[in-house]
Motif scaffolding. Structure first.
Motif, short mmCIF file in Angstrom:
data_model
loop_
_atom_site.label_atom_id
_atom_site.label_comp_id
_atom_site.label_asym_id
_atom_site.label_seq_id
_atom_site.Cartn_x
_atom_site.Cartn_y
_atom_site.Cartn_z
N THR A 215 -12.47 56.26 49.89
CA THR A 215 -11.22 56.80 49.34
C THR A 215 -11.49 57.90 48.32
O THR A 215 -10.65 58.17 47.47
N ALA A 216 -12.66 58.54 48.41
CA ALA A 216 -13.01 59.57 47.44
C ALA A 216 -12.11 60.79 47.54
O ALA A 216 -11.68 61.36 46.52
N LEU A 217 -11.79 61.23 48.74
CA LEU A 217 -11.05 62.47 48.95
C LEU A 217 -9.59 62.26 49.33
O LEU A 217 -8.79 63.18 49.20
N ALA A 218 -9.27 61.09 49.85
CA ALA A 218 -7.90 60.82 50.29
C ALA A 218 -7.62 59.33 50.15
O ALA A 218 -8.54 58.51 50.26
N PRO A 219 -6.36 58.97 49.95
CA PRO A 219 -6.02 57.54 49.84
C PRO A 219 -6.06 56.86 51.20
O PRO A 219 -6.09 57.51 52.25
N LEU A 220 -6.07 55.54 51.18
CA LEU A 220 -6.11 54.78 52.43
C LEU A 220 -4.92 55.09 53.34
O LEU A 220 -5.04 55.07 54.56
N SER A 221 -3.77 55.37 52.73
CA SER A 221 -2.57 55.60 53.53
C SER A 221 -2.68 56.84 54.41
O SER A 221 -1.93 56.99 55.38
N PHE A 222 -3.59 57.76 54.09
CA PHE A 222 -3.79 58.96 54.89
C PHE A 222 -4.62 58.69 56.14
O PHE A 222 -4.67 59.51 57.04
N MET A 223 -5.30 57.56 56.18
CA MET A 223 -6.31 57.33 57.21
C MET A 223 -5.72 56.55 58.38
O MET A 223 -4.79 55.76 58.22
N PRO A 224 -6.28 56.75 59.57
CA PRO A 224 -5.92 55.86 60.69
C PRO A 224 -6.43 54.45 60.43
O PRO A 224 -7.30 54.25 59.58
N TRP A 226 -8.41 52.41 62.01
CA TRP A 226 -9.83 52.11 62.17
C TRP A 226 -10.63 52.63 60.99
O TRP A 226 -11.59 52.01 60.54
N LEU A 227 -10.21 53.80 60.44
CA LEU A 227 -10.92 54.35 59.29
C LEU A 227 -10.58 53.57 58.02
O LEU A 227 -11.43 53.45 57.12
N GLN A 228 -9.37 53.04 57.94
CA GLN A 228 -9.02 52.20 56.80
C GLN A 228 -9.92 50.97 56.74
O GLN A 228 -10.36 50.56 55.65
N ILE A 229 -10.19 50.38 57.90
CA ILE A 229 -11.06 49.20 57.94
C ILE A 229 -12.46 49.55 57.47
O ILE A 229 -13.08 48.83 56.68
N ILE A 230 -12.98 50.71 57.95
CA ILE A 230 -14.31 51.13 57.53
C ILE A 230 -14.35 51.42 56.04
O ILE A 230 -15.30 51.05 55.33
N ALA A 231 -13.30 52.08 55.53
CA ALA A 231 -13.26 52.42 54.10
C ALA A 231 -13.23 51.18 53.22
O ALA A 231 -13.80 51.18 52.12
N THR A 232 -12.57 50.12 53.70
CA THR A 232 -12.52 48.90 52.90
C THR A 232 -13.80 48.08 53.03
O THR A 232 -13.97 47.11 52.29
N LEU A 233 -14.67 48.45 53.94
CA LEU A 233 -16.00 47.84 54.01
C LEU A 233 -17.04 48.64 53.25
O LEU A 233 -18.18 48.20 53.09
N ASN A 234 -16.64 49.82 52.80
CA ASN A 234 -17.54 50.73 52.11
C ASN A 234 -17.58 50.38 50.62
O ASN A 234 -16.54 50.40 49.96
N VAL A 258 -5.76 47.35 42.38
CA VAL A 258 -6.27 48.72 42.44
C VAL A 258 -6.27 49.29 43.85
O VAL A 258 -6.35 50.51 44.02
N MET A 259 -6.17 48.44 44.88
CA MET A 259 -6.20 48.93 46.25
C MET A 259 -5.50 47.95 47.17
O MET A 259 -5.66 46.73 47.03
N GLN A 260 -4.72 48.51 48.10
CA GLN A 260 -4.06 47.70 49.12
C GLN A 260 -4.85 47.85 50.42
O GLN A 260 -4.67 48.79 51.17
N ALA A 261 -5.77 46.92 50.64
CA ALA A 261 -6.59 46.95 51.84
C ALA A 261 -5.80 46.36 53.02
O ALA A 261 -4.80 45.67 52.81
N PRO A 262 -6.22 46.66 54.25
CA PRO A 262 -5.51 46.09 55.42
C PRO A 262 -5.47 44.57 55.41
O PRO A 262 -4.57 43.97 55.98
N TRP A 263 -6.44 43.94 54.76
CA TRP A 263 -6.51 42.48 54.75
C TRP A 263 -5.93 41.87 53.48
O TRP A 263 -5.92 40.65 53.33
N GLY A 264 -5.42 42.71 52.54
CA GLY A 264 -4.82 42.15 51.34
C GLY A 264 -5.04 43.03 50.13
O GLY A 264 -5.63 44.12 50.21
#
Length: 295
Positions: A215-224, A226-234, A258-264
């Motif tokens: 999420t360095a350059l864009a928030p999670l809401s901008f991402m598809p 599959w990329l949201q899942i990867i970002a929340t594993l990063n 601080v963050m709304q991940a796909p899993w919570g």
């Protein structure tokens, strides 16, 4: 003729507790002395060739200036509660700078291997060969904290604001945990890979993908999705989002989301625990390689 009592035949000198304590004190004293000496050597090298530190500071500041200007006219609210993109970007630049510096931690060790200096250290009468690893970790983490401090000041001048004293302490803790984990992985690679070319290749392959998959350059809401899942594993995302929250909120706590991940939802304290776990797993994972090389 005198007869030695049977009990005297089995007599063994008792080990004095004081001798054991003195031995332990000598060991830890020697370990600290060796670690400080090896750390001082790395700082002397940096003093003689400061270009790496200067480049490590100039590049992220350029990111702040150029990327901040690139999205200067973005609609308000596009990047959450930030007043400008520079404020949003500051957290990502702080974390990525610490990450990139820590990822290069294995290069000095690798060059010492190739030039034969590491072999000299391994045959030297050191109290512990792990002082080599401790010195490298102290050097890289100190450098990461220095770079982070410069970026925080630069971001403040560019209009991103400045967290309070508690917030700055939290930023230092986050940078420390991330740098510790990445430094451990880099040092493990330095002892496992055959040469510096392979290590540089790993750095190039890992560097930018982990940046863009966070999420360095864009928030999670901008991402598809599959990329949201990867970002929340990063692990970078769990360092970026707490720092970003500190820039946007004066009132914060360990329970702040601080963050709304796909899993919570991810809280501030939860992100710190994840970074702590990441550092612990990284340190644990390199132990077999270090024991094979340094034992």
């Amino acid at each position: 003729m005198s007869v030695t009592p049977k009990s005297d035949l089995n007599w063994q000198p008792a080990t004095s507790p004081q001798v054991s304590i003195d031995t332990n004190n000598n060991f830890f004293g020697d370990l600290v002395q060796e670690t400080l000496a090896l750390t001082r050597r790395l700082f002397i090298q940096l003093q003689r060739r400061p270009s790496s530190l200067v480049a490590g500071i100039i590049q992220p500041v350029m990111w702040l200036v150029l990327f901040g200007a690139l999205f200067q006219n973005a609609p308000k609210g596009m990047f959450g509660d930030t007043t400008n993109y520079g404020q949003f970007l500051s957290a990502g630049v702080i974390v990525f700078t610490a990450f990139a510096g820590a990822l290069n931690a294995g290069l000095p060790v690798m060059f010492d291997r190739e030039f034969g200096f590491l072999n000299r250290l391994l045959v030297a009468p050191l109290a512990s060969r792990f002082s080599i690893v401790f010195a490298s970790a102290i050097f890289i983490i100190s450098q990461s904290l220095l770079q982070a401090a410069v970026i925080v000041v630069a971001a403040a001048f560019l209009g991103a604001g400045l967290p309070d004293a508690a917030g700055l302490s939290a930023i230092a803790l986050i940078v420390f945990l991330l740098a510790l984990g990445v430094t451990a992985i880099s040092l493990g690679l330095a002892f496992a890979l055959p040469g510096h070319i392979e290590l540089i290749a790993v750095i190039f392959v890992v560097n930018l993908p982990l940046l863009f998959a966070s999420t360095a350059l864009a928030p999670l809401s901008f991402m598809p999705k599959w990329l949201q899942i990867i970002a929340t594993l990063n692990p970078l995302s769990y360092a970026i989002e707490p720092i970003r929250y500190l820039y946007l909120h004066n009132n914060w706590g360990l329970g702040s989301v601080v963050m709304q991940a796909p899993w919570g939802s991810v809280t501030f304290g939860g992100a710190i625990l994840i970074l702590l776990g990441f550092a612990f797993v990284a340190l644990l994972s390199i132990q077999p390689q270090l024991r094979r090389t340094l034992a």
